[in-house]
Design an enzyme around this catalytic site. Sequence first.
Site, PDB file in Angstrom:
ATOM      1  N   HIS A 149       0.835  -1.200   0.000  1.00 61.36           N
ATOM      2  CA  HIS A 149       0.000   0.000   0.000  1.00 61.36           C
ATOM      3  C   HIS A 149       0.871   1.251   0.000  1.00 61.36           C
ATOM      4  O   HIS A 149       1.732   1.425   0.866  1.00 61.36           O
ATOM      5  CB  HIS A 149      -0.944  -0.011   1.212  1.00 61.36           C
ATOM      6  CG  HIS A 149      -1.996  -1.061   1.096  1.00 61.36           C
ATOM      7  ND1 HIS A 149      -2.422  -1.816   2.153  1.00 61.36           N
ATOM      8  CD2 HIS A 149      -2.703  -1.495   0.007  1.00 61.36           C
ATOM      9  CE1 HIS A 149      -3.368  -2.654   1.748  1.00 61.36           C
ATOM     10  NE2 HIS A 149      -3.549  -2.490   0.443  1.00 61.36           N
ATOM     11  N   GLU A 152       1.707   3.861   3.062  1.00 62.43           N
ATOM     12  CA  GLU A 152       2.229   3.326   4.327  1.00 62.43           C
ATOM     13  C   GLU A 152       3.755   3.387   4.309  1.00 62.43           C
ATOM     14  O   GLU A 152       4.438   2.376   4.224  1.00 62.43           O
ATOM     15  CB  GLU A 152       1.694   1.895   4.514  1.00 62.43           C
ATOM     16  CG  GLU A 152       0.168   1.867   4.559  1.00 62.43           C
ATOM     17  CD  GLU A 152      -0.454   0.476   4.363  1.00 62.43           C
ATOM     18  OE1 GLU A 152       0.291  -0.519   4.355  1.00 62.43           O
ATOM     19  OE2 GLU A 152      -1.694   0.403   4.231  1.00 62.43           O
ATOM     20  N   ARG A 207      -3.397   4.785  -1.959  1.00 61.46           N
ATOM     21  CA  ARG A 207      -3.205   3.446  -1.404  1.00 61.46           C
ATOM     22  C   ARG A 207      -2.919   2.388  -2.479  1.00 61.46           C
ATOM     23  O   ARG A 207      -2.056   1.522  -2.308  1.00 61.46           O
ATOM     24  CB  ARG A 207      -4.492   3.064  -0.652  1.00 61.46           C
ATOM     25  CG  ARG A 207      -4.624   1.589  -0.266  1.00 61.46           C
ATOM     26  CD  ARG A 207      -5.956   1.387   0.471  1.00 61.46           C
ATOM     27  NE  ARG A 207      -6.345  -0.011   0.602  1.00 61.46           N
ATOM     28  CZ  ARG A 207      -6.155  -0.746   1.690  1.00 61.46           C
ATOM     29  NH1 ARG A 207      -5.559  -0.230   2.739  1.00 61.46           N
ATOM     30  NH2 ARG A 207      -6.566  -1.997   1.732  1.00 61.46           N
TER      31      ARG A 207
HETATM   32  N1  ARG Z   1      -4.848  -3.422   6.486  1.00 63.35           N
HETATM   33  C1  ARG Z   1      -4.604  -4.566   5.669  1.00 63.35           C
HETATM   34  C2  ARG Z   1      -5.534  -4.548   4.479  1.00 63.35           C
HETATM   35  O1  ARG Z   1      -6.636  -4.085   4.597  1.00 63.35           O
HETATM   36  C3  ARG Z   1      -4.798  -5.832   6.448  1.00 63.35           C
HETATM   37  C4  ARG Z   1      -4.346  -7.033   5.741  1.00 63.35           C
HETATM   38  C5  ARG Z   1      -4.697  -8.273   6.471  1.00 63.35           C
HETATM   39  N2  ARG Z   1      -4.703  -9.377   5.589  1.00 63.35           N
HETATM   40  C6  ARG Z   1      -5.627  -9.538   4.633  1.00 63.35           C
HETATM   41  N3  ARG Z   1      -5.553 -10.585   3.866  1.00 63.35           N
HETATM   42  N4  ARG Z   1      -6.622  -8.701   4.489  1.00 63.35           N
HETATM   43  O2  ARG Z   1      -5.172  -4.964   3.405  1.00 63.35           O
HETATM   44 ZN    ZN Z   2      -1.749  -1.745   4.073  1.00 65.21          ZN
END
Ligand code: ARG
Ligand code: ZN
Length: 390
Positions: A149, A152, A207
Amino acid sequence: MEFYFQIVLLAFLCFENGIFTTTSRSDQVLSIIPETEADVEIVKNLARENQTALWHPDSFHHIKPHTDVHMYFNISSVESVKALLSTNGIKHSVLVEDVQELIEVQTKNISTDPRSSTGSFYEQYHPLEELSGKGTGPKKAMWMDCGIHAREWISPAFCIWFIQYHLQFYELNPSVANTLDNMDIYVLPVMNPDGYSFTWNEDRMWRKNRAKYDGTFCIGTDLNRNFDANWCTEGASANPCDSTHCGPFPESELETKAVAQFLRRNKHTIKLYISIHSYSQMLLFPYSYTMNKAENHEKLNYVAYLATTQMRRHHKTNFVYGPGAKTIYLAPGGSDDWAYDLGIPYSYTFELRDKGRYGFLLPPSMIKPACLEVLTAIQTITSYVIDNAK
Ligand code: ARG
Ligand code: ZN
């Protein structure tokens, strides 16, 4: 007595060569300048009758009149070669007086000498064994990616910091040595380079990646919704204008496809998958695409417990841990779930500092503490995986 003996020996050697000149005590490298084609032939012929190695040029074909030739001669032929060159009036001089001495300088292990001030590993030459790691057979491996992302920023910062830390502290930190001796580490510091660049130049809060598809005005796919793990179900968006857009099909994005291909090709050695995100201070593991428990949930949970406990003990930092779906939200198409279902038994996503005071805008002064605490967690995980993963 000893001195006398040496004199006699020298005289004998000089007599044998038929001329009176200084006698070499080592292999030597000569610099020779042929002036004519005839000289060139003589120089080329030297290699036939003597133990030589052409240093410069790389090939005998490139020896030309008036060009400097550097040639190594074994001690047994140095004097006769010099005599031959002199007899033919070919200009020459000694380039390396004592080959053996220079070889010793290059190969003696300075680190065993405590008085040495140039003892750094990187300022010495090393035999193959010291360059290619210890042990035999393939090692277990771990994969870590950062920067899925774009906004970040602490994530790529962590990958880069992690690499330099391991390069720098192999000799000083036993835990680093244990990891590197027993594990191959693959690090992808910026998985989403287009998006990352966009956050530097256009929109700090971006993002997704920057892929554009026909028929839509909006740009970007969320790479962590683009993996083939319950792809684009609840928790991902089919709308290209959303920040969690799953893309047109699983692995539609170059970035996703490249990582997935690498993991598929190396799935038999990779025992640990780690993805670095921010923010919220969490350690997540499968599943995020379903509320169901992963098959080795107990182990995933136990290792996460160990890792977060060590972070608290050593850095006083609190990280929440648990399966993604239950700990934050349903989010399908994620890399961690996909890697886990591929057969990588330990799969984790870290959400680094902080909890929202600065969020994505974490100041640079917090890079180091953020990295140190996560290193502790990762070392806990890797040492468990090294000891326990099959
Ligand atoms: N903040 C991350 C996302 O939204 C969390 C990732 C956790 N893992 C997942 N497979 N979503 O992508
Ligand atoms: Zn992320």
